[in-house]
Write an enzyme that holds these catalytic residues in place. Sequence first.
Site, PDB file in Angstrom:
ATOM      1  N   HIS A 421       0.840  -1.209   0.000  1.00 13.23           N
ATOM      2  CA  HIS A 421       0.000   0.000   0.000  1.00 13.23           C
ATOM      3  C   HIS A 421       0.874   1.257   0.000  1.00 13.23           C
ATOM      4  O   HIS A 421       0.682   2.166  -0.825  1.00 13.23           O
ATOM      5  CB  HIS A 421      -0.921  -0.028   1.222  1.00 13.23           C
ATOM      6  CG  HIS A 421      -1.859   1.132   1.305  1.00 13.23           C
ATOM      7  ND1 HIS A 421      -3.181   1.049   0.929  1.00 13.23           N
ATOM      8  CD2 HIS A 421      -1.676   2.415   1.709  1.00 13.23           C
ATOM      9  CE1 HIS A 421      -3.764   2.222   1.115  1.00 13.23           C
ATOM     10  NE2 HIS A 421      -2.859   3.068   1.594  1.00 13.23           N
ATOM     11  N   GLU A 422       1.825   1.331   0.922  1.00 10.33           N
ATOM     12  CA  GLU A 422       2.680   2.522   1.008  1.00 10.33           C
ATOM     13  C   GLU A 422       3.595   2.625  -0.204  1.00 10.33           C
ATOM     14  O   GLU A 422       3.905   3.737  -0.660  1.00 10.33           O
ATOM     15  CB  GLU A 422       3.498   2.487   2.305  1.00 10.33           C
ATOM     16  CG  GLU A 422       2.673   2.497   3.584  1.00 10.33           C
ATOM     17  CD  GLU A 422       1.726   3.668   3.671  1.00 10.33           C
ATOM     18  OE1 GLU A 422       2.056   4.761   3.150  1.00 10.33           O
ATOM     19  OE2 GLU A 422       0.632   3.518   4.262  1.00 10.33           O
TER      20      GLU A 422
END
Length: 603
Positions: A421-422
């Site tokens: 996600h990051e």
Amino acid sequence: MSQGVKTAFLWIALFLGILLVAKLFEQLQTKVTPIEYSAFQKKLEERKIESVTITGNTIEGEFKEEDAKVVRFSTVGPPVDSAFVKQLQDANVKVYKFKPVEDSNFVQILIAWGPILIIIILFFVFMRNLQVGGGKAMSFGKSRARLMREEDKGKTTFKDVAGIPEAKDELQEIVEFLKDPKKFQKLGGRIPKGVLLMGAPGTGKTLIAKAIAGEANVPFFSISGSDFVEMFVGVGASRVRDLFQQARKSAPCLIFIDEIDAVGRHRGAGLGGGHDEREQTLNQLLVEMDGFEGKEGVIIIAATNRPDVLDPALLRAGRFDRRIIVPRPELKGREEILKVHAKKLKLADDVDLSVIARGTPGFVGADLENICNEAALLAARDNKETIHGSDFEKAKDKVMMGAERRSLVLNEKEKKTTAVHEAGHTLVAKLIPGTDPVHKVTIIPRGMALGVTMQLPEEDRHSMTRQAANDTIAILMGGRVAEELVFPDITTGAGNDIERATELARRMVTEWGMSKLGPVALSKKEEHVFLGKDIGTGREFSEKTAVEIDEEIKRILTENYARAKTLLTDNIHKLKRVADALIEKETLDSLEIDALLGTATPV
């Protein structure tokens, strides 16, 4: 007389009063029957007298009735002589006390009047404590303003205020007028009656007021807006009158009212009616600032972060003549503020305050002071002799992203999901040209987030272009897109990202005119002055326009979602490379990210 001596006297008087009252009750509870001296003589001859107490000519004692009941009596006879004493001895009467008459009057007077005098003294002491003591229970209408002492005035000056040069220049005139009023009056000018400091919380409004007091060297009264408001009607107005009465006696002087929005909000809002205590207090403040009486030499400085809720009558010329904006500091201002706070710190040679200033856009003075303090605490925790640049970096991350939650251990699946996600946010930000550089990305839980991607602008910005808004939405969508490309299912981790992206798109359509609907404002904020914030937006458009707004918001979000998906799909190998590095190291800085993506060589 010191407070300790007064307290000691109060306890002694209270103790004596209790003793005298106890003695009085003892006498009242014992019933004494007066008899003739001849009756006493008869009972003495009949040997019915048990005991006597002789005080001068007064004889008190006890005798037995026929039914063996003991009766206490009192009589007055001739002076006591040796024959009478012998008569008592022959009758086997016990003589408990034999007092001269001189002591009797003093004791009787003391017993009779002592308790009354003690009660009167205690009453006056109690009332005095109520009126001038710490509680001030009997002084509701007295002002609670604090007069700054002479030794405290010089502690804060304009040297301690940095980052807001325009505000300092404006207020310097006030100080010069107080020092030399003839310089301005000879040209026909008059001193401003009021100065309103407006700015975000933490920008230094209260600090400026303290600096004025230190520079002007005049009496300085300080009070909070909430100190005027009381549950009793009329108390606030009375306190305003008392404050200005004290100020007139000390003129020229300064009155500083902090958080004036607590008492200066719009009147007639429908809450409390015309007799609302807050409105009465405001009315009195308006009269005192610009009524029939001249208040020459009394200058009011007020501070608020909500100037929009203040009553218009309070803001007109003649009351608050000068309104000074205390803005968030620029890059140079942040560096100057850091230098002020750094004077108290032991810094190592590797600390560069200009770098810290560049990495803290949007920070106010209170935030910068907090970073300095956090850095000092971190260095002390590691038993360092000086504060290093790494301590400031950790402190900045803590303030901006929240404290690390090392106790929150993610399982391998959640850790991988968070890393992907990051990495999606990071890669989209790096692939879109012109976006703010990625400063740091981490999958260590901070605050309420499981991971954080931080971007820092290279310079301060005061507006946003349409392209920048679209780029921001695409970066926000990057986390959800990355999850969709790598995993078979998506998670709730993108909830906050979608919320922020939707809000930004809505403002582009309804406020900024950055859509196909054209340059038209389609939202109207509803503010309630007593609630102090926006509680909704008014709707002044048709159902057809509402549908078009929804379609435009969805179009902006969908287009930027597709843009992020295209970028990540074409660079899926780079996405996995960043995600793997995050799983291994947990935190990556800008140099490490550039090395992974091949955009720069780490130094």
